[in-house]
Design a protein around this motif. Structure first.
Motif, PDB file in Angstrom:
ATOM      1  N   LYS A 114       0.829  -1.204   0.000  1.00 14.76           N
ATOM      2  CA  LYS A 114       0.000   0.000   0.000  1.00 14.76           C
ATOM      3  C   LYS A 114       0.864   1.255   0.000  1.00 14.76           C
ATOM      4  O   LYS A 114       0.573   2.219  -0.723  1.00 14.76           O
ATOM      5  N   LEU A 115       1.917   1.255   0.804  1.00 13.08           N
ATOM      6  CA  LEU A 115       2.824   2.417   0.849  1.00 13.08           C
ATOM      7  C   LEU A 115       3.485   2.632  -0.509  1.00 13.08           C
ATOM      8  O   LEU A 115       3.629   3.766  -0.973  1.00 13.08           O
ATOM      9  N   GLN A 159       3.391   6.018  -5.758  1.00 12.90           N
ATOM     10  CA  GLN A 159       3.333   6.131  -7.212  1.00 12.90           C
ATOM     11  C   GLN A 159       2.315   7.164  -7.687  1.00 12.90           C
ATOM     12  O   GLN A 159       2.316   7.544  -8.859  1.00 12.90           O
ATOM     13  N   VAL A 160       1.424   7.612  -6.791  1.00  8.63           N
ATOM     14  CA  VAL A 160       0.384   8.576  -7.156  1.00  8.63           C
ATOM     15  C   VAL A 160       0.461   9.780  -6.229  1.00  8.63           C
ATOM     16  O   VAL A 160       1.060   9.723  -5.150  1.00  8.63           O
ATOM     17  N   PHE A 195      -7.763  -2.371  -5.567  1.00 11.92           N
ATOM     18  CA  PHE A 195      -8.894  -1.493  -5.867  1.00 11.92           C
ATOM     19  C   PHE A 195      -8.574  -0.110  -5.324  1.00 11.92           C
ATOM     20  O   PHE A 195      -8.127   0.037  -4.179  1.00 11.92           O
ATOM     21  N   ALA A 196      -8.800   0.910  -6.140  1.00 13.79           N
ATOM     22  CA  ALA A 196      -8.547   2.284  -5.701  1.00 13.79           C
ATOM     23  C   ALA A 196      -9.584   3.203  -6.334  1.00 13.79           C
ATOM     24  O   ALA A 196     -10.064   2.961  -7.442  1.00 13.79           O
ATOM     25  N   TYR A 224      -2.799  10.448 -10.942  1.00 12.03           N
ATOM     26  CA  TYR A 224      -1.492   9.985 -11.392  1.00 12.03           C
ATOM     27  C   TYR A 224      -0.995  10.912 -12.494  1.00 12.03           C
ATOM     28  O   TYR A 224      -1.625  11.044 -13.542  1.00 12.03           O
ATOM     29  N   GLN A 225       0.125  11.589 -12.234  1.00 12.38           N
ATOM     30  CA  GLN A 225       0.684  12.553 -13.179  1.00 12.38           C
ATOM     31  C   GLN A 225      -0.381  13.550 -13.630  1.00 12.38           C
ATOM     32  O   GLN A 225      -0.527  13.836 -14.816  1.00 12.38           O
ATOM     33  N   ASP A 226      -1.146  14.050 -12.658  1.00  9.56           N
ATOM     34  CA  ASP A 226      -2.222  15.036 -12.874  1.00  9.56           C
ATOM     35  C   ASP A 226      -3.402  14.485 -13.675  1.00  9.56           C
ATOM     36  O   ASP A 226      -4.282  15.245 -14.091  1.00  9.56           O
ATOM     37  N   ILE A 227      -3.436  13.174 -13.904  1.00 14.30           N
ATOM     38  CA  ILE A 227      -4.583  12.524 -14.536  1.00 14.30           C
ATOM     39  C   ILE A 227      -5.488  11.993 -13.431  1.00 14.30           C
ATOM     40  O   ILE A 227      -5.051  11.215 -12.581  1.00 14.30           O
TER      41      ILE A 227
END
Length: 238
Positions: A27-28, A33-34, A62-63, A68-71
């Motif tokens: 999880k960490l 990554q985001v 699941f998230a 992610y990268q402003d997406i």
């Protein structure tokens, strides 16, 4: 008999602790990554021998409301298999690290609000600029300076409202395109229409094809009113 049961319970408890440590470490790593995630759930399926050898046969992730990268992504459901990690370092409290490239299969849902929140990202704006350069070279001769005002998703159709700077007043252009998935890395645009403040400036039923690159492996792509759903496969590198 009692001694064997005690040893088995002790071993199961140790593995349970290791699984919890591994889940937290994963999880960490995912959060690193985001830049933002609202909800994150991780499920690991592995035997004690697998875990202690640094091998994870199966992981489900699941998230929701991920950036992610402003997406901005509304929801992600991913499944990864055959994962190799640095389990020795993880058990010592160090960050999790992938040892090999991991194939990941999953579904991504992007609602209209999240898509519009992503238009300022260089990743999305660059992709849209490249598409407009190819489809509308005369109507959008300077697409790099275009401002994307709004994006609307409809049944198999996307509508872009863009603003083009001029010497006097900015020109607002509405671009509609019917999109369908042709192959794992190619889109087909069967109809495109562009109109400005004075009316329609282009209308074409000629087929246009957009190659997304060999790294892309999309199995299903569907536009619904206010929502985009995509199933595909990606590779996550160490």
């Amino acid at each position: 008999m009692a001694q064997n049961n005690l040893e088995r319970l002790t071993q199961n408890k140790k593995i349970h602790i290791i699984t919890n440590v591994l889940t937290k470490a994963l999880k960490l790593w995912l959060k690193s990554q985001v830049s933002q995630v609202s909800q994150l759930e991780v499920e690991i399926k592995a035997s004690d021998r697998d875990i202690l050898s640094g091998y994870i046969p199966w992981v489900s992730i699941f998230a929701s409301h991920v950036v992610y990268q402003d997406i901005h992504l509304t929801q992600i459901q991913l499944v990864a298999e055959n994962i190799r990690i640095n389990i020795g370092s993880v058990l010592k409290g160090q960050p999790l690290r992938l040892l090999e490239t991991v194939p990941v299969v999953g579904e991504v849902i992007v609602e209209e609000d999240e898509l519009n929140a992503s238009v300022s990202s260089s990743l999305l704006s660059t992709a849209l600029n490249d598409v407009l350069d190819k489809l509308l070279p005369e109507q959008c001769p300077k697409s790099k300076s275009i401002f994307y005002q709004k994006i609307i998703l409809d049944d198999s159709r996307i509508i872009l409202y863009i603003s083009q700077p001029t010497e006097t007043n900015p020109t607002v252009l509405e671009v509609c395109a019917d999109i369908e998935l042709l192959s794992a890395h190619e889109l087909h645009i069967s109809y495109i229409q562009a109109k400005n403040n004075r009316g329609i400036v282009l209308e074409s039923y000629n087929g246009h094809y957009l190659n997304l690159g060999s790294d892309v492996d999309i199995q299903h792509l569907k536009l619904f009113p206010g929502k985009l759903v995509c199933h595909g496969r990606i590779s996550v590198n160490p």
